[in-house]
Design a protein around this motif. Structure first.
Motif, PDB file in Angstrom:
ATOM      1  N   LEU A  35       0.723  -1.142   0.025  1.00 56.20           N
ATOM      2  CA  LEU A  35       0.006  -0.006   0.107  1.00 56.20           C
ATOM      3  C   LEU A  35       0.766   1.338   0.197  1.00 56.20           C
ATOM      4  N   VAL A  36       2.004   1.217   0.596  1.00 54.97           N
ATOM      5  CA  VAL A  36       2.853   2.319   0.813  1.00 54.97           C
ATOM      6  C   VAL A  36       3.356   2.473  -0.571  1.00 54.97           C
ATOM      7  N   GLN A  37       3.874   1.602  -1.324  1.00 52.28           N
ATOM      8  CA  GLN A  37       4.505   1.839  -2.512  1.00 52.28           C
ATOM      9  C   GLN A  37       3.515   2.390  -3.419  1.00 52.28           C
ATOM     10  N   GLY A  50      17.570  13.447  -0.887  1.00 62.49           N
ATOM     11  CA  GLY A  50      17.428  11.914  -0.724  1.00 62.49           C
ATOM     12  C   GLY A  50      16.176  11.507   0.062  1.00 62.49           C
ATOM     13  N   ASN A  51      15.596  12.559   0.678  1.00 61.09           N
ATOM     14  CA  ASN A  51      14.092  12.428   1.284  1.00 61.09           C
ATOM     15  C   ASN A  51      13.176  11.773   0.621  1.00 61.09           C
ATOM     16  N   ILE A  52      12.213  10.955   1.100  1.00 61.53           N
ATOM     17  CA  ILE A  52      10.832  10.578   0.369  1.00 61.53           C
ATOM     18  C   ILE A  52       9.830  11.526   0.657  1.00 61.53           C
ATOM     19  N   MET A  67      -1.157   7.805   6.061  1.00 57.67           N
ATOM     20  CA  MET A  67       0.185   7.361   5.684  1.00 57.67           C
ATOM     21  C   MET A  67       1.164   7.449   6.818  1.00 57.67           C
ATOM     22  N   VAL A  68       1.114   8.391   7.467  1.00 59.35           N
ATOM     23  CA  VAL A  68       1.918   8.489   8.939  1.00 59.35           C
ATOM     24  C   VAL A  68       2.019   7.481   9.655  1.00 59.35           C
ATOM     25  N   GLY A  75       7.456   0.710  11.418  1.00 66.13           N
ATOM     26  CA  GLY A  75       8.980   1.133  12.126  1.00 66.13           C
ATOM     27  C   GLY A  75       9.534   2.201  11.560  1.00 66.13           C
ATOM     28  N   ILE A  76       9.036   2.920  10.400  1.00 67.69           N
ATOM     29  CA  ILE A  76       9.580   3.605   9.787  1.00 67.69           C
ATOM     30  C   ILE A  76       9.596   5.406  10.415  1.00 67.69           C
TER      31      ILE A  76
END
Length: 85
Positions: A35-37, A50-52, A67-68, A75-76
């Motif tokens: 889902l995140v992808q 380089g931050n998403i 999303m958060v 664990g992100i």
């Protein structure tokens, strides 16, 4: 979506609502990552450092909050979203 689904969602007031359904938060790790992808494929970018980044308009805060929550459940590390302007 099929026309019948559009009418049902419209009647429920959810046709234009962008949110992550509650059931996804208890899905398997693989399903949550998928889902995140998908969300990042649609509305994500990689900044010059380089931050998403996942960007939504202010009227779509439920999807940002979802999303958060989803990322943290994996664990992100997530930096809280802020409103521009």
């Amino acid at each position: 979506p099929p026309l019948e689904v559009v009418f049902i969602l419209s009647d429920m007031g959810r046709l234009r609502e962008k949110r992550i359904p509650e059931i996804y938060f208890s899905a398997s790790i693989e399903q949550r990552l998928s889902l995140v992808q998908g969300l990042l494929d649609q509305d994500g970018t990689i900044s010059s450092n380089g931050n998403i980044e996942f960007t939504q308009s202010a009227d779509h805060l439920p999807i940002v909050r979802g999303m958060v929550r989803l990322l943290r459940s994996l664990g992100i590390v997530v930096h809280e979203p802020h409103l521009a302007g």
